[in-house]
Scaffold this motif. Structure first.
Motif, PDB file in Angstrom:
ATOM      1  N   PRO A 168       0.819  -1.204   0.000  1.00  0.00           N
ATOM      2  CA  PRO A 168       0.000   0.000   0.000  1.00  0.00           C
ATOM      3  C   PRO A 168       0.860   1.265   0.000  1.00  0.00           C
ATOM      4  CG  PRO A 168      -0.231  -1.205   2.050  1.00  0.00           C
ATOM      5  CD  PRO A 168       0.501  -2.081   1.118  1.00  0.00           C
ATOM      6  N   ALA A 169       0.280   2.362  -0.525  1.00  0.00           N
ATOM      7  CA  ALA A 169       1.060   3.578  -0.777  1.00  0.00           C
ATOM      8  C   ALA A 169       1.718   4.122   0.487  1.00  0.00           C
ATOM      9  CB  ALA A 169       0.161   4.636  -1.399  1.00  0.00           C
ATOM     10  N   ASP A 170       0.967   4.129   1.616  1.00  0.00           N
ATOM     11  CA  ASP A 170       1.548   4.700   2.830  1.00  0.00           C
ATOM     12  C   ASP A 170       2.724   3.871   3.325  1.00  0.00           C
ATOM     13  OD1 ASP A 170      -0.158   2.661   3.310  1.00  0.00           O
ATOM     14  OD2 ASP A 170      -0.877   3.395   5.231  1.00  0.00           O
ATOM     15  N   LEU A 171       2.639   2.562   3.090  1.00  0.00           N
ATOM     16  CA  LEU A 171       3.748   1.678   3.482  1.00  0.00           C
ATOM     17  C   LEU A 171       4.974   1.943   2.614  1.00  0.00           C
ATOM     18  CD1 LEU A 171       3.783  -0.373   5.678  1.00  0.00           C
ATOM     19  CD2 LEU A 171       3.334  -2.142   4.015  1.00  0.00           C
ATOM     20  N   VAL A 172       4.734   2.161   1.326  1.00  0.00           N
ATOM     21  CA  VAL A 172       5.844   2.475   0.416  1.00  0.00           C
ATOM     22  C   VAL A 172       6.526   3.759   0.860  1.00  0.00           C
ATOM     23  CG1 VAL A 172       6.444   3.124  -1.943  1.00  0.00           C
ATOM     24  CG2 VAL A 172       4.823   1.280  -1.544  1.00  0.00           C
ATOM     25  N   ARG A 177      11.055   6.526   3.578  1.00  0.00           N
ATOM     26  CA  ARG A 177      11.618   7.348   4.650  1.00  0.00           C
ATOM     27  C   ARG A 177      12.633   6.549   5.458  1.00  0.00           C
ATOM     28  NH1 ARG A 177       8.142   9.113   8.614  1.00  0.00           N
ATOM     29  NH2 ARG A 177       6.316   8.112   7.709  1.00  0.00           N
ATOM     30  N   GLN A 178      12.295   5.281   5.698  1.00  0.00           N
ATOM     31  CA  GLN A 178      13.203   4.425   6.463  1.00  0.00           C
ATOM     32  C   GLN A 178      14.545   4.309   5.756  1.00  0.00           C
ATOM     33  OE1 GLN A 178      11.957   0.407   6.660  1.00  0.00           O
ATOM     34  NE2 GLN A 178      13.565  -0.199   8.065  1.00  0.00           N
ATOM     35  N   MET A 179      14.478   4.119   4.445  1.00  0.00           N
ATOM     36  CA  MET A 179      15.714   3.962   3.683  1.00  0.00           C
ATOM     37  C   MET A 179      16.537   5.240   3.738  1.00  0.00           C
ATOM     38  SD  MET A 179      16.249   3.247  -0.282  1.00  0.00           S
ATOM     39  CE  MET A 179      16.256   4.989  -0.477  1.00  0.00           C
ATOM     40  N   LYS A 180      15.809   6.387   3.616  1.00  0.00           N
ATOM     41  CA  LYS A 180      16.513   7.667   3.620  1.00  0.00           C
ATOM     42  C   LYS A 180      17.202   7.864   4.975  1.00  0.00           C
ATOM     43  CE  LYS A 180      15.808  12.550   2.996  1.00  0.00           C
ATOM     44  NZ  LYS A 180      14.799  13.594   3.162  1.00  0.00           N
ATOM     45  N   ALA A 181      16.452   7.570   6.052  1.00  0.00           N
ATOM     46  CA  ALA A 181      17.013   7.735   7.393  1.00  0.00           C
ATOM     47  C   ALA A 181      18.241   6.861   7.576  1.00  0.00           C
ATOM     48  CB  ALA A 181      15.967   7.391   8.433  1.00  0.00           C
ATOM     49  N   GLU A 182      18.133   5.662   7.044  1.00  0.00           N
ATOM     50  CA  GLU A 182      19.259   4.722   7.136  1.00  0.00           C
ATOM     51  C   GLU A 182      20.497   5.313   6.480  1.00  0.00           C
ATOM     52  OE1 GLU A 182      19.854   0.825   8.608  1.00  0.00           O
ATOM     53  OE2 GLU A 182      17.886   1.687   8.259  1.00  0.00           O
ATOM     54  N   ARG A 183      20.290   5.903   5.314  1.00  0.00           N
ATOM     55  CA  ARG A 183      21.448   6.459   4.604  1.00  0.00           C
ATOM     56  C   ARG A 183      21.985   7.695   5.284  1.00  0.00           C
ATOM     57  NH1 ARG A 183      21.651   4.120  -1.067  1.00  0.00           N
ATOM     58  NH2 ARG A 183      20.665   2.214  -0.447  1.00  0.00           N
ATOM     59  N   VAL A 184      21.067   8.514   5.798  1.00  0.00           N
ATOM     60  CA  VAL A 184      21.514   9.715   6.513  1.00  0.00           C
ATOM     61  C   VAL A 184      22.347   9.301   7.722  1.00  0.00           C
ATOM     62  CG1 VAL A 184      20.721  11.640   7.921  1.00  0.00           C
ATOM     63  CG2 VAL A 184      19.652  11.198   5.716  1.00  0.00           C
ATOM     64  N   LYS A 185      21.856   8.258   8.410  1.00  0.00           N
ATOM     65  CA  LYS A 185      22.578   7.760   9.580  1.00  0.00           C
ATOM     66  C   LYS A 185      23.984   7.329   9.189  1.00  0.00           C
ATOM     67  CE  LYS A 185      22.556   3.685  12.495  1.00  0.00           C
ATOM     68  NZ  LYS A 185      22.030   2.324  12.469  1.00  0.00           N
ATOM     69  N   ARG A 186      24.060   6.584   8.118  1.00  0.00           N
ATOM     70  CA  ARG A 186      25.372   6.092   7.679  1.00  0.00           C
ATOM     71  C   ARG A 186      26.293   7.253   7.331  1.00  0.00           C
ATOM     72  NH1 ARG A 186      23.396   1.492   4.010  1.00  0.00           N
ATOM     73  NH2 ARG A 186      24.638   2.451   2.415  1.00  0.00           N
ATOM     74  N   ALA A 187      25.704   8.261   6.653  1.00  0.00           N
ATOM     75  CA  ALA A 187      26.510   9.427   6.269  1.00  0.00           C
ATOM     76  C   ALA A 187      27.026  10.151   7.500  1.00  0.00           C
ATOM     77  CB  ALA A 187      25.685  10.362   5.408  1.00  0.00           C
ATOM     78  N   ASP A 188      26.130  10.336   8.495  1.00  0.00           N
ATOM     79  CA  ASP A 188      26.526  11.033   9.724  1.00  0.00           C
ATOM     80  C   ASP A 188      27.650  10.296  10.431  1.00  0.00           C
ATOM     81  OD1 ASP A 188      24.768  12.979   9.255  1.00  0.00           O
ATOM     82  OD2 ASP A 188      23.301  12.423  10.799  1.00  0.00           O
TER      83      ASP A 188
END
Lengths: 332, 148
Positions: A168-172, A177-188
């Motif tokens: 479903p769209a909200d899950l996507v 967002r989860q993926m983005k946060a994951e990458r931001v975390k890694r970058a930080d």
């Protein structure tokens, strides 16, 4: 027209129709089933075939080529209660025309329903993440189950592919967002690690520099000390030599040295090219006073008669510089 | 009608035969072709003996029926010739003689092997997974194997 005429014409028509019914050309890729009085008897393979008219009848014309059917979209609830929309395709081939014709009614529909229910059971036993990432495994499990189920129908399912899995769209959106946060975390983390590394390197460099400087200072101090030691040694030696000389000679020699030094120092003072006025400390007056003492020494040495032995000793200890001129105050 | 047959007679049969053969090309099925052949045969015989039209029509029927065994003989000898691709639509028969590795053990007579990126269920004597088996018989979608 006689009865024989009509008979002849009718006979020809019958022969033509009979031949038409008895000769069957089966195209490649198909198998035709033959039913005698409605009961299956044999299968015609591609090529020219004869059947017995009036008894035999062509039953089903079964497609023996591999076929693809699309599995319609359906909603599946995964183990972790996410509702995903799934569709797919299935490839199957009929190997036994008789079984495929008579063991199952509405073959395509049967395969579709069978596959759909199995998609639900396979994907329903998996988490959403597993469903999205283990498509191959799903395909293989489906294939095993469905292939086993359809084998009594004389066909084989060669491949089942899940085409689209749409959460479903909200899950996507949440997954994005989860993926983005994951990458931001890694970058930080990477950035912080870089900073830490650079700070450490910088501190290390500073430490090294200070150590080297201290070492330099230490070395210099050692050498300074050595120099002082050496000069002290030299001084001591010189003093020793002087005192030895004095011990051998007269005390007047010592006085001579002192007077000499005084005069030289004074000469230097007076020689200064741009010095017309010489400021002398009060104390200096006593030095001037001492000059009179020096005059006395000179008089004692050269003016008065002395014993020849003493004179000889004096001559050896004092360089013959001729009569010492009376000390004079600087003229300029 | 009878007059037309008797007067045109011979030529009628030949024309009829050619029309049938032409129709065969338009609607293939190796059926009108030898009706046409029979018609031509009747036409040629009519030049020689000139029978009555009823006889001609019966001769046509007899030739047409007689063509069946003759054609069948021809088709058999044609079919026995080696084909360029004998296993077309007979995929399992092409597997006979080939060796595969068992993916799942054969228990109670059935197991699986992986062939050409799909899974085939095979029947044969019990064997552990990973053993080599040889396809000895193919019947429809089911393969029978023996230890290689």
């Amino acid at each position: 027209m006689s009865g024989f005429d009509i008979f002849a014409i009718a006979f020809v028509l019958l022969v033509i129709v009979t031949l038409f019914a008895g000769v069957k050309t089966v195209p490649q890729g198909y198998d035709w089933t033959i039913e005698r009085f409605g009961k299956y008897t044999r299968t015609l393979s591609p090529g020219l075939n004869l059947i017995i008219p009036y008894f035999d009848r062509v039953g089903r014309k079964m497609n023996m080529m591999e076929q693809v059917i699309s599995i319609p979209e359906q909603e599946v609830i995964t183990k972790d209660n996410a509702t995903v929309t799934v569709d797919g395709v299935a490839f199957y081939q009929v190997f036994d025309a008789a079984k495929a014709s008579y063991e199952v009614s509405n073959l395509d529909q049967a395969i579709i329903v069978l596959t759909m229910t199995n998609i639900r059971s396979v994907m329903g036993s998996m988490d959403l993440d597993a469903v999205l990432s283990h498509r191959d495994e799903i395909n293989e499990r489906l294939l095993r189950v469905v292939d086993a189920a359809v084998s009594p129908w004389g066909l084989k399912v060669n491949r089942i592919e899940i085409k689209d899995i749409v959460p479903p769209a909200d899950l996507v959106e949440a997954m994005g967002r989860q993926m983005k946060a994951e990458r931001v975390k890694r970058a930080d983390i990477l950035q912080a690690e870089g900073q830490r590394q650079s700070e450490i390197l910088r501190a290390e460099g500073a430490k090294q520099g200070q150590i080297l400087q201290a070492e330099g200072r230490r070395e210099a101090a050692f050498r300074d000390a050595e120099a002082r030691e050496r000069s002290a040694e030299a001084e001591a030696k010189a003093t020793q030599m002087v005192s030895e000389a004095i011990a051998k000679g007269d005390v007047a020699a010592l006085n001579y040295f002192i007077a000499d030094k005084y005069i030289k120092a004074f000469g230097q003072l007076a020689d200064s090219p741009n010095q017309k006025i010489v400021m002398l400390p009060i104390e200096a007056m006593s030095i001037l006073g001492s000059l009179a003492g020096i005059g006395e020494i000179a008089k004692a040495t050269f003016g008065e008669a002395a014993t020849s032995a003493t004179a000889a000793r004096r001559a050896s200890s004092v360089p013959n510089t001729g009569p010492t001129p009376p000390p004079v105050a600087p003229q300029r | 009608m009878a007059e037309m047959f008797s007067t045109l007679g011979t030529w009628n049969w030949l024309i009829f035969g050619f029309i049938l053969m032409a129709l065969e090309l338009l609607a293939p099925g190796i059926f009108l072709f030898w009706l046409g052949l029979a018609a031509l045969l009747v036409g040629l015989l009519s030049f020689a003996v000139n029978p009555s039209w009823q006889t001609q029509i019966l001769m046509f029927a007899v030739f047409a029926v007689a063509a069946v065994p003759a054609w069948r003989h021809f088709a058999r000898s044609e079919g026995s010739r080696s084909l360029s691709n004998p296993f077309l639509n007979r995929r399992t028969e092409a597997l006979i003689g080939r060796e595969f590795t068992l993916e799942k053990p054969i228990v109670d007579g059935t197991g699986t092997v992986r062939i050409d990126d799909t899974i085939w269920r095979v029947a044969g004597p019990d064997a552990p997974a990973g053993s080599r088996v040889k396809v000895v018989q193919a019947d429809g979608a089911s393969l029978t194997v023996a230890a290689a």
